[in-house]
Design a protein around this motif. Structure first.
Motif, short mmCIF file in Angstrom:
data_model
loop_
_atom_site.label_atom_id
_atom_site.label_comp_id
_atom_site.label_asym_id
_atom_site.label_seq_id
_atom_site.Cartn_x
_atom_site.Cartn_y
_atom_site.Cartn_z
N LEU A 62 0.31 54.18 22.14
CA LEU A 62 -0.26 53.79 20.84
C LEU A 62 -0.98 52.45 20.96
CD1 LEU A 62 -0.71 54.03 17.82
CD2 LEU A 62 1.59 53.07 17.47
N VAL A 65 -4.37 53.08 22.30
CA VAL A 65 -5.26 53.62 21.26
C VAL A 65 -5.76 52.50 20.36
CG1 VAL A 65 -5.33 55.10 19.21
CG2 VAL A 65 -4.26 55.94 21.31
N LEU A 66 -4.85 51.60 19.97
CA LEU A 66 -5.24 50.47 19.12
C LEU A 66 -6.21 49.55 19.86
CD1 LEU A 66 -1.79 49.62 17.52
CD2 LEU A 66 -3.71 50.82 16.45
N ASP A 68 -8.32 50.38 22.20
CA ASP A 68 -9.64 51.04 22.27
C ASP A 68 -10.41 50.88 20.96
OD1 ASP A 68 -9.16 51.83 24.85
OD2 ASP A 68 -8.55 53.88 24.32
N ALA A 69 -9.67 50.73 19.86
CA ALA A 69 -10.32 50.53 18.56
C ALA A 69 -10.59 49.05 18.28
CB ALA A 69 -9.44 51.11 17.45
N ASP A 91 -5.56 43.52 10.56
CA ASP A 91 -5.85 44.82 11.20
C ASP A 91 -4.89 45.90 10.76
OD1 ASP A 91 -7.93 43.69 12.71
OD2 ASP A 91 -6.54 43.05 14.27
N ARG A 94 -6.32 49.52 9.32
CA ARG A 94 -6.92 50.34 10.39
C ARG A 94 -5.88 50.81 11.38
NH1 ARG A 94 -10.93 46.69 13.04
NH2 ARG A 94 -10.51 48.14 14.70
N ALA A 95 -4.92 49.94 11.72
CA ALA A 95 -3.88 50.31 12.68
C ALA A 95 -2.98 51.40 12.13
CB ALA A 95 -3.06 49.08 13.04
N ALA A 97 -3.83 53.71 9.97
CA ALA A 97 -4.61 54.96 10.00
C ALA A 97 -4.60 55.56 11.39
CB ALA A 97 -6.03 54.70 9.52
N LEU A 98 -4.77 54.73 12.42
CA LEU A 98 -4.72 55.24 13.78
C LEU A 98 -3.32 55.67 14.18
CD1 LEU A 98 -7.07 52.64 15.53
CD2 LEU A 98 -7.46 55.09 15.27
N SER A 101 -2.60 59.16 12.90
CA SER A 101 -3.27 60.22 13.65
C SER A 101 -2.77 60.30 15.09
CB SER A 101 -4.79 59.97 13.66
OG SER A 101 -5.08 58.79 14.39
N PHE A 102 -1.93 59.35 15.49
CA PHE A 102 -1.38 59.32 16.84
C PHE A 102 -0.26 60.35 16.94
CE2 PHE A 102 1.57 57.41 19.99
CZ PHE A 102 0.75 57.43 21.08
#
Length: 104
Positions: A62, A65-66, A68-69, A91, A94-95, A97-98, A101-102
């Motif tokens: 995770l 993924v964060l 990369d964003a 953040d 946005r975090a 939301a990601l 979806s993780f």
């Protein structure tokens, strides 16, 4: 010339050295002090948990993924089989939301 046994002339040099060290210590405390009397803020108080996972590997995934964003994050492991992913408050939306979806 005989030295007077009752004289304290042997203490003058170390006395001057101690006074000089005290002056330097006070100056350093003044110069490098924070100037604030409040308690220091801990890093954990600046960061907000975005997800709690049971495996460190999932938390690392995770975090990737964060990253990369473009979201800075870190991992805290407060107990066995528990890893919290923390982000800065700005953040958080946005975090989250990601993180939703993780699929870990």
């Amino acid at each position: 010339m005989p030295i007077d046994a009752g004289s304290l002339h042997f203490a003058v040099g170390p006395g001057i050295a101690l006074v000089a060290l005290a002056v330097i210590a006070l100056f350093a405390r003044w110069a490098f002090g924070s100037g604030s009397t409040s308690r220091p803020v801990k890093a954990e108080e600046l960061l907000t948990p975005v997800a709690t996972l049971t495996r460190r590997e999932s938390a690392l995934a995770l975090r990737a993924v964060l990253s990369d964003a473009g979201i800075r994050s870190t991992i805290r492991e407060p107990a066995a089989h528990r890893a919290d992913v923390l982000v800065f408050p700005e953040d958080l939306a946005r975090a989250r939301a990601l993180a939703l979806s993780f699929g870990a």
